[in-house]
Design a protein around this motif. Structure first.
Motif, short mmCIF file in Angstrom:
data_model
loop_
_atom_site.label_atom_id
_atom_site.label_comp_id
_atom_site.label_asym_id
_atom_site.label_seq_id
_atom_site.Cartn_x
_atom_site.Cartn_y
_atom_site.Cartn_z
N LEU A 68 -18.38 -9.21 11.18
CA LEU A 68 -19.05 -9.28 12.49
C LEU A 68 -20.56 -9.37 12.37
N CYS A 69 -21.07 -9.44 11.16
CA CYS A 69 -22.51 -9.47 10.94
C CYS A 69 -23.13 -10.69 11.64
N GLY A 70 -24.15 -10.44 12.48
CA GLY A 70 -24.86 -11.51 13.16
C GLY A 70 -24.14 -12.11 14.35
N LYS A 71 -23.01 -11.52 14.74
CA LYS A 71 -22.19 -12.13 15.79
C LYS A 71 -22.13 -11.30 17.08
N LEU A 72 -22.71 -10.10 17.06
CA LEU A 72 -22.72 -9.25 18.24
C LEU A 72 -24.15 -8.82 18.54
N SER A 73 -24.36 -8.27 19.72
CA SER A 73 -25.71 -7.83 20.08
C SER A 73 -25.66 -6.50 20.82
N LEU A 74 -26.56 -5.61 20.46
CA LEU A 74 -26.70 -4.34 21.16
C LEU A 74 -27.17 -4.55 22.60
N ASP A 75 -27.74 -5.72 22.89
CA ASP A 75 -28.21 -6.01 24.25
C ASP A 75 -27.08 -6.34 25.21
N GLU A 76 -25.90 -6.66 24.67
CA GLU A 76 -24.77 -7.04 25.53
C GLU A 76 -24.11 -5.80 26.11
N PRO A 77 -23.49 -5.88 27.28
CA PRO A 77 -22.70 -4.75 27.81
C PRO A 77 -21.61 -4.36 26.82
N LEU A 78 -21.30 -3.08 26.77
CA LEU A 78 -20.36 -2.59 25.78
C LEU A 78 -19.00 -3.26 25.89
N GLU A 79 -18.49 -3.42 27.10
CA GLU A 79 -17.17 -4.03 27.24
C GLU A 79 -17.15 -5.44 26.69
N ALA B 121 -20.63 10.30 27.12
CA ALA B 121 -19.54 10.33 28.10
C ALA B 121 -19.29 8.96 28.72
N GLU B 122 -20.35 8.24 29.07
CA GLU B 122 -20.18 6.92 29.68
C GLU B 122 -19.60 5.93 28.68
N HIS B 123 -20.09 5.94 27.45
CA HIS B 123 -19.53 5.06 26.42
C HIS B 123 -18.04 5.34 26.23
N ILE B 124 -17.69 6.61 26.12
CA ILE B 124 -16.29 6.97 25.88
C ILE B 124 -15.41 6.55 27.05
N ALA B 125 -15.94 6.66 28.27
CA ALA B 125 -15.17 6.23 29.45
C ALA B 125 -14.88 4.73 29.37
N VAL B 126 -15.86 3.94 28.94
CA VAL B 126 -15.66 2.49 28.80
C VAL B 126 -14.63 2.21 27.71
N LEU B 127 -14.76 2.89 26.58
CA LEU B 127 -13.82 2.68 25.48
C LEU B 127 -12.39 3.01 25.89
N ARG B 128 -12.23 4.10 26.65
CA ARG B 128 -10.89 4.47 27.13
C ARG B 128 -10.37 3.43 28.11
N ARG B 129 -11.22 2.98 29.00
CA ARG B 129 -10.78 2.01 30.02
C ARG B 129 -10.36 0.68 29.39
N VAL B 130 -11.13 0.23 28.41
CA VAL B 130 -10.81 -1.05 27.75
C VAL B 130 -9.55 -0.91 26.91
#
Length: 326
Positions: free
Chosen positions: A129-140, A168-177
């Motif tokens: 995944l190196c170079g293919k994702l961005s921290l600027d993008e929404p987590l989902e 808490a917010e990150h974990i909620a997104v991870l659970r929802r996805v």
């Protein structure tokens, strides 16, 4: 940097791990950290380099040893920046939990980011995944992109994150996805490194942790062909001023590997204190012996060495002198 420095540095992490391991499971994280720090500092004396600690135990008035700006090494050899964490995961050692490490990174002088002691938002991935994702993008969006790029169902994606209230917010997104979630009690550096090791089963590491630990993990991931992206999280103007004083003009900047470790060579070494996802821990054997498991890597050659050592403890006065218990 000279390649011989790699094996010199791993001897230093071994000494720190041996000293800290004497305190494993004894419920005193400060003693473990103090023992490892003293052993690491003393072991540096025999390393042929002119080193300067740029990430260490704190400012000079906060830390008596391995403080930021301290000179380490024999005074001969290359000039290098040194980042250290004598015990990465002090709580893990005190409770005898997995993934505690003794860690060092080294780079040519002026290359390592002088990371202030504050939180850093992080996204760590392995080579695929190196170079293919961005921290600027929404987590989902990041999660769905990672699953697609890895050719996995989203439910089979494994993400690790520190188990903290601030997530808490990150974990909620991870659970929802619906991804698999690996919650870590501690171990920021080991957690960020995990996606680069297939045996860990982890695909991404996200969330906030210490900025100094982010630089150490960035050094490791560069050697492993992975990537860490980060963004400092100053809590106010005082923190922002600290960033600027350390040469970081824009604290909100998205930091990539060249920003944290330069674009040249870097050496990373770690020795397991407790057993972990990719390294065994210290084992005390009969006949006054101990076994350590280490990894040492160099970005320039992408060489990854696993070092299993059997130490005769009476011949290790540096580790023993600061690790006597009882």
């Amino acid at each position: 940097m000279q390649r011989e420095l790699s094996l010199e540095i791993v001897r230093v992490t071994e000494a720190a791990a041996l000293a800290a391991a004497r305190w494993m499971g004894r419920g005193d994280k400060n003693e473990a950290d103090g023992a490892a720090t003293a052993a690491m500092r003393e072991s540096f004396r025999s390393v042929s380099m002119k080193g300067t600690v740029v990430i260490g135990e704190g400012e000079m008035d906060e830390a008596p040893m391995l403080y930021i700006g301290e000179s380490v090494g024999s005074g001969d050899g290359p000039e290098v920046d040194i980042a250290v964490d004598p015990v990465e995961g002090t709580e893990l050692v005190s409770k005898a939990l997995n993934n505690a490490l003794a860690v060092i990174a080294a780079a040519d002088k002026g290359k390592l980011l002088h990371a202030p002691d504050m939180y850093m938002e992080k996204l760590a991935v392995g080579p695929a995944l190196c170079g293919k994702l961005s921290l600027d993008e929404p987590l989902e969006k990041t999660l769905r992109s990672a699953a697609r790029l890895l050719d996995k169902n989203i439910a089979d994606l494994t993400v690790s994150i520190l188990d903290r209230e601030r997530h808490a917010e990150h974990i909620a997104v991870l659970r929802r996805v619906g991804v698999r979630l690996k919650l870590l009690s501690d171990g920021d550096v080991a957690g960020a490194m995990a996606p680069a090791f297939p045996e860990s089963g982890v695909d991404l590491y996200i969330g906030s942790g210490g900025a100094p630990e982010g630089v150490l993990a960035a050094a490791a991931l560069h050697c492993l062909g992975g990537e860490l992206q980060g963004r400092l999280m100053p809590s106010g103007e005082e923190d922002a001023a600290r960033c600027r004083a350390m040469g970081i003009d824009d604290p909100a900047k998205l930091l990539r590997l060249p920003d944290m470790i330069g674009d040249d060579d870097v050496i990373f070494a770690a020795t397991g204190i407790t057993p972990g996802d990719f390294l065994g821990g210290v084992r005390f054997l009969s006949a006054e012996q101990a076994e350590t498991h280490s990894i040492v890597m160099r970005a320039k050659t992408r060489t990854i060495r696993y070092v299993r050592s059997i130490h005769h403890l009476p011949s290790k006065p540096v580790a023993l002198a600061v690790a006597v218990v009882g």
